[in-house]
Design a protein around this motif. Structure first.
Motif, PDB file in Angstrom:
ATOM      1  N   SER A 139     136.276  58.610  17.212  1.00 42.24           N
ATOM      2  CA  SER A 139     136.673  57.798  16.200  1.00 42.24           C
ATOM      3  C   SER A 139     135.489  57.279  15.528  1.00 42.24           C
ATOM      4  CB  SER A 139     137.514  56.570  16.853  1.00 42.24           C
ATOM      5  OG  SER A 139     136.788  55.863  17.668  1.00 42.24           O
ATOM      6  N   GLN A 140     134.378  56.968  16.068  1.00 43.54           N
ATOM      7  CA  GLN A 140     132.974  56.539  15.402  1.00 43.54           C
ATOM      8  C   GLN A 140     132.132  57.780  15.331  1.00 43.54           C
ATOM      9  OE1 GLN A 140     131.170  53.507  17.501  1.00 43.54           O
ATOM     10  NE2 GLN A 140     133.396  52.450  18.044  1.00 43.54           N
ATOM     11  N   ALA A 141     131.437  57.732  14.091  1.00 37.98           N
ATOM     12  CA  ALA A 141     130.473  58.598  13.684  1.00 37.98           C
ATOM     13  C   ALA A 141     129.526  58.656  14.673  1.00 37.98           C
ATOM     14  CB  ALA A 141     130.021  58.644  12.383  1.00 37.98           C
ATOM     15  N   SER A 149     129.151  68.754  13.015  1.00 38.58           N
ATOM     16  CA  SER A 149     129.496  68.228  11.808  1.00 38.58           C
ATOM     17  C   SER A 149     131.095  67.665  12.109  1.00 38.58           C
ATOM     18  CB  SER A 149     129.894  69.577  10.978  1.00 38.58           C
ATOM     19  OG  SER A 149     130.631  70.458  11.529  1.00 38.58           O
ATOM     20  N   GLU A 150     131.544  66.962  11.076  1.00 37.60           N
ATOM     21  CA  GLU A 150     132.949  66.503  11.100  1.00 37.60           C
ATOM     22  C   GLU A 150     133.246  65.442  12.158  1.00 37.60           C
ATOM     23  OE1 GLU A 150     135.104  69.802  10.754  1.00 37.60           O
ATOM     24  OE2 GLU A 150     134.345  70.254   8.821  1.00 37.60           O
ATOM     25  N   HIS A 151     132.305  64.662  12.428  1.00 39.55           N
ATOM     26  CA  HIS A 151     132.387  63.613  13.754  1.00 39.55           C
ATOM     27  C   HIS A 151     132.751  64.199  15.023  1.00 39.55           C
ATOM     28  CE1 HIS A 151     132.839  59.929  11.290  1.00 39.55           C
ATOM     29  NE2 HIS A 151     133.461  60.641  10.427  1.00 39.55           N
ATOM     30  N   ARG A 152     132.402  65.623  15.155  1.00 39.84           N
ATOM     31  CA  ARG A 152     132.614  66.287  16.354  1.00 39.84           C
ATOM     32  C   ARG A 152     131.455  66.325  17.319  1.00 39.84           C
ATOM     33  NH1 ARG A 152     133.686  72.151  15.434  1.00 39.84           N
ATOM     34  NH2 ARG A 152     132.142  71.737  13.850  1.00 39.84           N
ATOM     35  N   MET A 153     131.606  66.506  18.582  1.00 38.52           N
ATOM     36  CA  MET A 153     130.594  66.664  19.535  1.00 38.52           C
ATOM     37  C   MET A 153     130.780  67.624  20.411  1.00 38.52           C
ATOM     38  SD  MET A 153     128.844  63.743  18.895  1.00 38.52           S
ATOM     39  CE  MET A 153     127.740  63.322  20.499  1.00 38.52           C
ATOM     40  N   SER A 154     129.846  68.349  20.801  1.00 38.49           N
ATOM     41  CA  SER A 154     129.665  69.480  21.712  1.00 38.49           C
ATOM     42  C   SER A 154     129.983  68.739  23.279  1.00 38.49           C
ATOM     43  CB  SER A 154     128.838  70.592  21.317  1.00 38.49           C
ATOM     44  OG  SER A 154     128.778  71.461  22.461  1.00 38.49           O
ATOM     45  N   PHE A 184     132.441  58.631  30.427  1.00 36.72           N
ATOM     46  CA  PHE A 184     131.557  58.520  29.366  1.00 36.72           C
ATOM     47  C   PHE A 184     131.298  56.998  28.753  1.00 36.72           C
ATOM     48  CE2 PHE A 184     130.144  58.536  24.804  1.00 36.72           C
ATOM     49  CZ  PHE A 184     128.931  58.967  25.075  1.00 36.72           C
ATOM     50  N   GLY A 185     132.572  56.311  28.711  1.00 36.38           N
ATOM     51  CA  GLY A 185     132.327  54.928  28.171  1.00 36.38           C
ATOM     52  C   GLY A 185     132.694  55.100  26.806  1.00 36.38           C
ATOM     53  N   TRP A 186     132.523  53.890  25.938  1.00 40.81           N
ATOM     54  CA  TRP A 186     132.991  54.019  24.733  1.00 40.81           C
ATOM     55  C   TRP A 186     131.911  53.806  23.590  1.00 40.81           C
ATOM     56  CZ3 TRP A 186     138.424  53.932  23.783  1.00 40.81           C
ATOM     57  CH2 TRP A 186     139.034  53.708  24.989  1.00 40.81           C
ATOM     58  N   ARG A 187     130.895  54.622  23.753  1.00 40.45           N
ATOM     59  CA  ARG A 187     129.611  54.407  22.809  1.00 40.45           C
ATOM     60  C   ARG A 187     130.032  54.994  21.624  1.00 40.45           C
ATOM     61  NH1 ARG A 187     127.988  55.345  28.015  1.00 40.45           N
ATOM     62  NH2 ARG A 187     126.172  54.146  28.787  1.00 40.45           N
ATOM     63  N   LEU A 188     130.851  55.934  21.484  1.00 40.20           N
ATOM     64  CA  LEU A 188     131.347  56.673  20.380  1.00 40.20           C
ATOM     65  C   LEU A 188     132.891  56.292  20.063  1.00 40.20           C
ATOM     66  CD1 LEU A 188     129.840  60.064  21.174  1.00 40.20           C
ATOM     67  CD2 LEU A 188     129.148  58.716  19.534  1.00 40.20           C
ATOM     68  N   GLY A 189     133.245  55.210  20.541  1.00 38.57           N
ATOM     69  CA  GLY A 189     134.617  54.870  20.520  1.00 38.57           C
ATOM     70  C   GLY A 189     135.667  55.586  21.315  1.00 38.57           C
ATOM     71  N   LYS A 190     136.758  55.841  20.474  1.00 38.43           N
ATOM     72  CA  LYS A 190     137.915  56.773  21.287  1.00 38.43           C
ATOM     73  C   LYS A 190     137.583  58.124  21.117  1.00 38.43           C
ATOM     74  CE  LYS A 190     142.717  56.932  22.077  1.00 38.43           C
ATOM     75  NZ  LYS A 190     144.175  56.618  21.662  1.00 38.43           N
TER      76      LYS A 190
END
Length: 392
Positions: A196-198, A219-224, A253-259
């Motif tokens: 949810s977070q960039a 790209s596009e707020h995605r993470m590998s 992982f926690g909430w460092r990048l939101g949901k």
């Protein structure tokens, strides 16, 4: 019988990079055959699938020398910051690109994107000939040449055969070049996730009792995602539906990048380290995963393979008339020995330190992370190797 200067077995990332590098350095003077079992469908090709890999700064420098980075950079996402933490404990460290006065700490590329680019690039090179679909079924070596028989019965001749056909290299098997194997008793679960977070170019590595969890910016707020688990945990995670899987990932992982909002197709593979002490033989050289396959804990495997490719290419340039000559291969073997051993040892040591929950290891790694965060003389040597800024 078709004649080439160099025959490359395997046309995934390592083989195609090697072919393009040699073509660039030799200015097309050497004829190259690339033997590849899979057609150019980069959504299904196992060497150019949906995975993403991190390129170190050292690899980027080499891609620039190969004349490839200008185009690949358009497909890459910069890593600006790396956060390393120990799940459930206080130890953590942060590394920012400004600490090393660079635009990025590295870059993330999607293999499928690079596969399409490589295919277009190779199709425009008269000196590179794709033999596809085909694989090596027989190898015969003579004083001045190597004869390769393909599965369709076709025979080709070269002055040098290079194995870039993966950890289970057929070429190495045919020539009896053994690999030392170590099973880490871990499985890597891989997927692309959206948060949810960039991410703002941040990468994360979180150590857990079962193994590391890494998230790389795309790209596009995605993470590998690469999540290393013991085999039973991995089996359970692969069986969960997407909602349950993301909830488990969130808890770890926690909430460092939101949901975690969405997840792509998951895949998994067992983690082993393979290492061939012998990376050359008569009229034969080994590069990339065929030479060594490492645990993904520090993202070193592909970058180490690119250093193989750069060194072999430079060695070949000393004898354009005979790229498989003994002095060429001897120089390649000598120059690669120290880097290969040091990088493989570092990777396996990190797995041992960060993949268990023994009290002594917990204390040591948390003290180590704290020291790295505060003592520059400790951080710099580790950064130098992990960023690929090492001698070849």
């Amino acid at each position: 019988m078709k004649q080439f200067d160099i025959v490359i077995a395997g046309g995934a990332m390592a083989g195609m990079t090697l072919a393009l590098a040699i073509n660039k350095y030799s200015q097309g003077a050497l004829s190259i055959a690339v033997v590849e079992p899979y057609q150019a469908d980069y959504d299904a090709h196992p060497g150019f699938d949906s995975r993403a890999i991190a390129l170190s700064l050292g690899t980027v420098d080499l891609f620039k020398q190969f004349g490839l980075w200008q185009d690949i950079s358009q497909l890459a996402t910069a890593i600006k910051h790396i956060h390393v933490s120990d799940c459930g404990h206080a130890g953590m460290t942060d590394i920012d690109h400004q600490e090393i006065a660079a635009e990025a700490l590295g870059y993330v590329i999607e293999l499928a994107d690079v596969g399409r680019y490589y295919n277009d690039r190779v199709s425009g090179c008269d000196g590179i000939h794709m033999l596809c679909p085909a694989h090596v079924s027989q190898i015969e070596r003579f004083q001045h040449e190597v004869r390769v028989t393909l599965n369709d019965g076709q025979s080709i001749v070269g002055k040098l055969l290079v194995a870039s056909d993966g950890a289970m290299s057929t070429c190495c098997e045919l020539l009896g070049i053994e690999s030392n194997l170590h099973d880490f008793d871990q499985v890597a679960v891989i997927a692309n996730v959206k948060t949810s977070q960039a991410h703002h170019g941040h990468a994360f590595e979180r150590f857990t009792s079962s193994g590391p969890l890494a998230l790389l910016p795309m790209s596009e707020h995605r993470m590998s995602l690469v999540w290393c688990l013991n085999p039973e945990q991995a089996k359970r995670m692969m069986s969960l539906n997407d909602v349950a899987f993301m909830q488990s990932l969130q808890n770890t992982f926690g909430w460092r990048l939101g949901k975690f909002e969405t997840i792509g197709q998951r895949s998994c593979y067992p983690l082993t380290q393979s290492f061939r002490q012998q990376n050359v033989s008569h009229r034969f050289a080994v590069v990339g995963n065929a030479a060594q396959t490492l645990h993904p804990i520090a993202g070193q495997g592909f970058n180490l393979g690119i250093r193989d490719i750069a060194t072999l290419t430079e060695s070949i340039m000393s004898r354009l008339d005979d790229p498989g000559a003994y002095p060429v291969l001897s120089e390649y073997r000598r120059r690669r020995e120290q880097d290969r051993v040091a990088t493989a040892s570092l990777t396996s040591s990190l797995v041992g330190i960060f993949s268990n929950d023994y009290l002594s290891f917990r204390i040591a790694r948390n003290l180590g992370l704290a020291a790295l965060d505060n003592v520059a003389m400790l951080k710099v040597p580790l950064l130098t190797r992990t960023l690929g800024l090492v001698a070849r």
